[in-house]
Design a protein around this motif. Structure first.
Motif, PDB file in Angstrom:
ATOM      1  N   SER A 369      64.766  73.323  18.708  1.00 36.66           N
ATOM      2  CA  SER A 369      64.816  74.545  17.900  1.00 36.66           C
ATOM      3  C   SER A 369      66.112  74.578  17.099  1.00 36.66           C
ATOM      4  O   SER A 369      67.153  74.096  17.569  1.00 36.66           O
ATOM      5  CB  SER A 369      64.726  75.795  18.787  1.00 36.66           C
ATOM      6  N   ASN A 370      66.035  75.127  15.899  1.00 40.93           N
ATOM      7  CA  ASN A 370      67.207  75.207  15.032  1.00 40.93           C
ATOM      8  C   ASN A 370      67.948  76.522  15.230  1.00 40.93           C
ATOM      9  O   ASN A 370      67.325  77.592  15.348  1.00 40.93           O
ATOM     10  CB  ASN A 370      66.797  75.071  13.558  1.00 40.93           C
ATOM     11  N   TYR A 371      69.271  76.436  15.251  1.00 42.62           N
ATOM     12  CA  TYR A 371      70.119  77.608  15.444  1.00 42.62           C
ATOM     13  C   TYR A 371      71.298  77.557  14.472  1.00 42.62           C
ATOM     14  O   TYR A 371      71.729  76.485  14.048  1.00 42.62           O
ATOM     15  CB  TYR A 371      70.687  77.652  16.868  1.00 42.62           C
ATOM     16  N   ILE A 372      71.823  78.741  14.170  1.00 38.18           N
ATOM     17  CA  ILE A 372      73.081  78.831  13.440  1.00 38.18           C
ATOM     18  C   ILE A 372      74.218  78.866  14.451  1.00 38.18           C
ATOM     19  O   ILE A 372      74.181  79.650  15.408  1.00 38.18           O
ATOM     20  CB  ILE A 372      73.112  80.087  12.545  1.00 38.18           C
ATOM     21  N   GLN A 373      75.208  78.002  14.246  1.00 33.83           N
ATOM     22  CA  GLN A 373      76.390  77.985  15.101  1.00 33.83           C
ATOM     23  C   GLN A 373      77.481  78.838  14.463  1.00 33.83           C
ATOM     24  O   GLN A 373      77.945  78.520  13.362  1.00 33.83           O
ATOM     25  CB  GLN A 373      76.899  76.557  15.288  1.00 33.83           C
ATOM     26  N   PRO A 374      77.879  79.919  15.067  1.00 33.20           N
ATOM     27  CA  PRO A 374      78.956  80.741  14.498  1.00 33.20           C
ATOM     28  C   PRO A 374      80.228  79.922  14.309  1.00 33.20           C
ATOM     29  O   PRO A 374      80.559  79.038  15.117  1.00 33.20           O
ATOM     30  CB  PRO A 374      79.139  81.840  15.556  1.00 33.20           C
ATOM     31  N   ASP A 375      80.952  80.190  13.235  1.00 34.46           N
ATOM     32  CA  ASP A 375      82.163  79.435  12.913  1.00 34.46           C
ATOM     33  C   ASP A 375      83.305  79.812  13.854  1.00 34.46           C
ATOM     34  O   ASP A 375      83.581  81.001  14.076  1.00 34.46           O
ATOM     35  CB  ASP A 375      82.581  79.723  11.467  1.00 34.46           C
ATOM     36  N   LEU A 376      83.958  78.805  14.366  1.00 40.70           N
ATOM     37  CA  LEU A 376      85.125  79.026  15.204  1.00 40.70           C
ATOM     38  C   LEU A 376      86.387  78.982  14.358  1.00 40.70           C
ATOM     39  O   LEU A 376      86.417  78.383  13.270  1.00 40.70           O
ATOM     40  CB  LEU A 376      85.183  77.962  16.300  1.00 40.70           C
TER      41      LEU A 376
END
Length: 525
Positions: A369-376
Motif C-alpha cells: 500500500s502507498n503512504y505519504i511519509q511526513p517530512d522530518l
C-alpha cells in the motif's frame, strides 16, 4: 489567385442533382459573387504581401503573441522545427483560430513470460529509460485560444496592426490526457481521462511591461525534463496563480503561488492502515529568474518555499505541519553541437517539504500500500543532472543522460542514493530509415534508519538494473526528434537479486531478468 481554382472547388461541392436545381441565372449570380469575393481576397493578399515586405504583417504580430506564451523549458519544444511559421497560415490568423497541439504514443508488446509488455524500472529510481520500455498507450491534446478586445487588429498606417496599443491579450490553455495500460488493452473501463491543465494568462496589462502576464488556474508550470527517460526533475505543476515574464535586468522574473492536495494514510504509524486516510495539502511559493545569458546559454535560478499540512484521519491522527526551502539552477544551451541540439544541466537542493522538487508529495510503499511519509526536520535532497540531444552528423544522433541524487529522509527513516546513466544513439541510414539503440543503468542504495516503529519505510538495499533496447525505426526526417516515428523493438533487462520481487510485476516474481518485444508509434506536434 486563379479564379478557376475556386470554380473547380464550387463544382466539387455541388452534386449533379443540386446543379440541376439551380437556374443558369441563379448560377451566374453565385459565380459573380464568388468572383467578387475572390478578387477581394486576392487584393487583400497583395496588400499583406506589401506589408510583409515592409516588415509589418498580422502573421508576425500573431507569432509574437504566441511565442510569448510558448513552452520554453521542456525538451521537445526547444528545437527549431517546433516553432510554427504563422506567415504560412495567414488565413487561420485572420480567423482567430484555435491552436491544437498534442502528443501520442500507442502500440503493443509482450514479455517472454507470456504476459503483456512490462516496464522495467529499478525500485527507488524516479524514472526509467523509455525506448521499448513503455507499457501503455498515452496521449495528450492541448487546446490554445487567444482572445483580443474588439478591433484589436484595426489597421493603422501601411496595414500595420496596432495590437500593441489595443489593450490586454488573453490566452487559454486546456489539456486532456488519456492513459491505457497494455495489461488492459483498449478496455474502456481501464482507460483514464484527465484534465491536467486549465488556465488563463492575460498579458499587455502593465504599460511599461507589455510582455508580463498574470495567470491563474491549473497548469504544468515551467517544467524541466530529460526526454530520454521522461524525468521531470523540476516540476512545480499544480493549481494557483502568478505573474511571469516580468523583465528585470538581463533576465525575466516569475512569481507563483502553487499548491496541490492528496489523500493518504500515514506511513509512520505503528500499524499503518491503508483504509484510514487523511487529507493532505501543500502550498508553494515559487520565485524564478530566467533567460539570463550565461556561458553561451541561458540560466534559470529558482527559490521555492513549501509548507505541508494534513487533516485528521478517522482515529483523529494528524501530522505536524512542516515547511522547507529548495534552490534550483538550470543551464540550457540551445544549438548544442547541431542547430537542433539542446544541452541542459541542473543543480538542486531542498529541505523537508520542499525536497520533492514538485508541488506535491512523495509516497512510499509498505506491505503493498502507498503512504505519504511526513517530512522530518532533518530531511533533505540533493540532485545533479546533465543531458543533451544533438545530431552529431547527418548519419548519427545522440542523447546521453547522467543523474546523481541523494535523499536523507531523516535519521529515523534512513538515506537513499540513486545513480543513473544512459544513452540513446541513433544511426540514420537516410531520411526515412534509422536504427535506435538505448542503454540505461540505474543503481539504488538505501540505508534504513532506526525508526521507533516496527514498520520500515526503507530497508537496507543495494541493487542495480541494466536495460538494453534495439529498435529499427521509420521516421519523417533524420534528426533525433524527428516525428512521427514507427518502431519495432526488443528490450532486455537484468537486475540484482535484491530487486527480485520488485521489478516487472508478477510475471517476473523471483526472477532477475526479462525480455520485451513490441511495436510503437510516437508523435507530437
Amino acid at each position: 489567385m486563379d479564379t478557376r481554382v475556386l470554380y473547380l472547388g464550387l463544382g466539387l461541392m455541388l452534386s449533379n442533382q443540386a446543379l440541376s436545381a439551380v437556374s443558369d441565372e441563379q448560377l451566374q449570380r453565385e459565380l459573380d459573387a464568388l468572383k467578387a469575393q475572390t478578387q477581394a481576397v486576392q487584393e487583400r493578399l497583395e496588400q499583406l504581401t506589401d506589408a510583409q515586405d515592409q516588415g509589418h504583417n498580422a502573421a508576425s504580430d500573431q507569432q509574437h503573441i504566441e511565442d510569448s506564451f510558448a513552452n520554453t523549458t521542456e525538451s521537445r519544444f526547444l528545437t527549431p522545427e517546433s516553432h510554427r511559421d504563422y506567415a504560412d497560415r495567414i488565413e487561420n490568423v485572420l480567423n482567430n483560430f484555435i491552436e491544437i497541439d498534442g502528443y501520442f504514443r500507442a502500440g503493443y508488446g509482450r514479455n517472454n513470460a507470456g504476459g503483456a509488455l512490462t516496464g522495467f524500472k529499478a525500485p527507488g529510481a524516479m524514472a526509467k529509460y523509455r525506448l521499448g520500455n513503455e507499457a501503455e498507450n498515452f496521449g495528450e491534446l492541448i487546446f490554445g485560444k487567444t482572445f483580443f478586445l474588439p478591433d484589436a487588429f484595426q489597421l493603422t498606417d501601411a496595414l500595420h496592426p496596432a495590437s500593441q496599443d489595443s489593450g490586454p491579450v488573453a490566452f487559454l490553455q486546456l489539456r486532456l490526457d488519456f492513459f491505457n495500460p497494455y495489461t488492459d488493452y483498449s478496455t474502456a473501463s481501464e482507460t483514464s481521462v484527465g484534465v491536467p491543465e486549465a488556465w488563463v494568462a492575460i498579458g499587455n496589462v502593465i504599460s511599461s511591461q507589455p510582455q508580463a502576464k498574470f495567470w491563474a488556474g491549473n497548469r504544468f508550470y515551467r517544467r524541466h525534463d530529460i526526454g530520454v527517460n521522461d524525468f521531470f526533475f523540476w516540476n512545480m505543476s499544480g493549481g494557483g496563480a502568478g505573474l511571469e515574464d516580468l523583465q528585470f535586468g538581463p533576465g525575466k522574473l516569475a512569481i507563483a503561488w502553487i499548491g496541490t492536495g492528496a489523500t493518504s494514510g500515514f506511513s509512520n504509524l505503528p500499524e499503518p492502515d491503508p483504509e484510514n486516510k487523511a487529507d493532505f495539502s501543500k502550498t508553494n511559493v515559487d520565485i524564478r529568474y530566467y533567460d539570463v545569458p550565461l556561458l553561451s546559454g541561458l540560466a534559470e535560478i529558482g527559490l521555492v518555499y513549501s509548507r505541508a499540512k494534513s487533516g485528521l484521519d478517522a482515529d483523529g491522527n494528524q501530522v505536524s505541519k512542516t515547511s522547507g526551502t529548495a534552490f534550483h539552477l538550470v543551464h540550457t544551451k540551445p544549438a548544442f553541437i547541431s542547430d537542433d541540439g539542446v544541452n541542459k544541466f541542473s543543480l538542486q537542493y531542498g529541505t523537508r517539504a520542499a525536497k520533492t522538487f514538485t508541488s506535491g508529495f512523495e509516497t512510499f510503499q509498505v506491505d503493498g500500500s502507498n503512504y505519504i511519509q511526513p517530512d522530518l526536520d532533518d530531511s533533505w535532497r540533493f540532485r545533479i543532472t546533465e543531458n543533451f540531444t544533438a545530431n552529431i552528423s547527418e548519419r548519427w544522433s545522440l542523447g546521453p543522460v547522467l543523474i546523481y541524487q541523494q535523499t536523507q529522509y531523516g535519521e529515523a527513516v534512513g538515506k537513499q542514493t540513486w545513480y543513473s546513466a544512459g544513452v540513446r544513439p541513433i544511426v540514420h541510414f537516410n531520411e526515412r530509415f534509422n536504427l535506435a539503440f538505448e542503454a540505461g543503468w540505474d543503481k539504488v542504495t538505501a540505508q534504513a534508519g532506526e525508526a521507533a516503529s516496527s514498520i520500515r519505510i526503507l530497508t537496507d538495499t543495494h541493487g542495480q538494473l541494466t536495460k538494453l533496447t534495439v529498435a529499427p525505426q521509420i521516421s519523417l526526417g533524420n534528426r533525433f526528434n524527428s516525428r512521427p516515428v514507427l518502431r519495432a523493438f526488443v528490450t532486455w533487462a537484468r537486475w540484482s537479486n535484491s530487486f527480485s520481487d520488485a521489478v516487472g510485476g508478477n510475471s517476473y516474481a523471483g526472477k532477475t531478468e526479462g525480455l520485451n518485444i513490441g511495436v510503437q508509434m510516437e508523435t507530437w506536434w
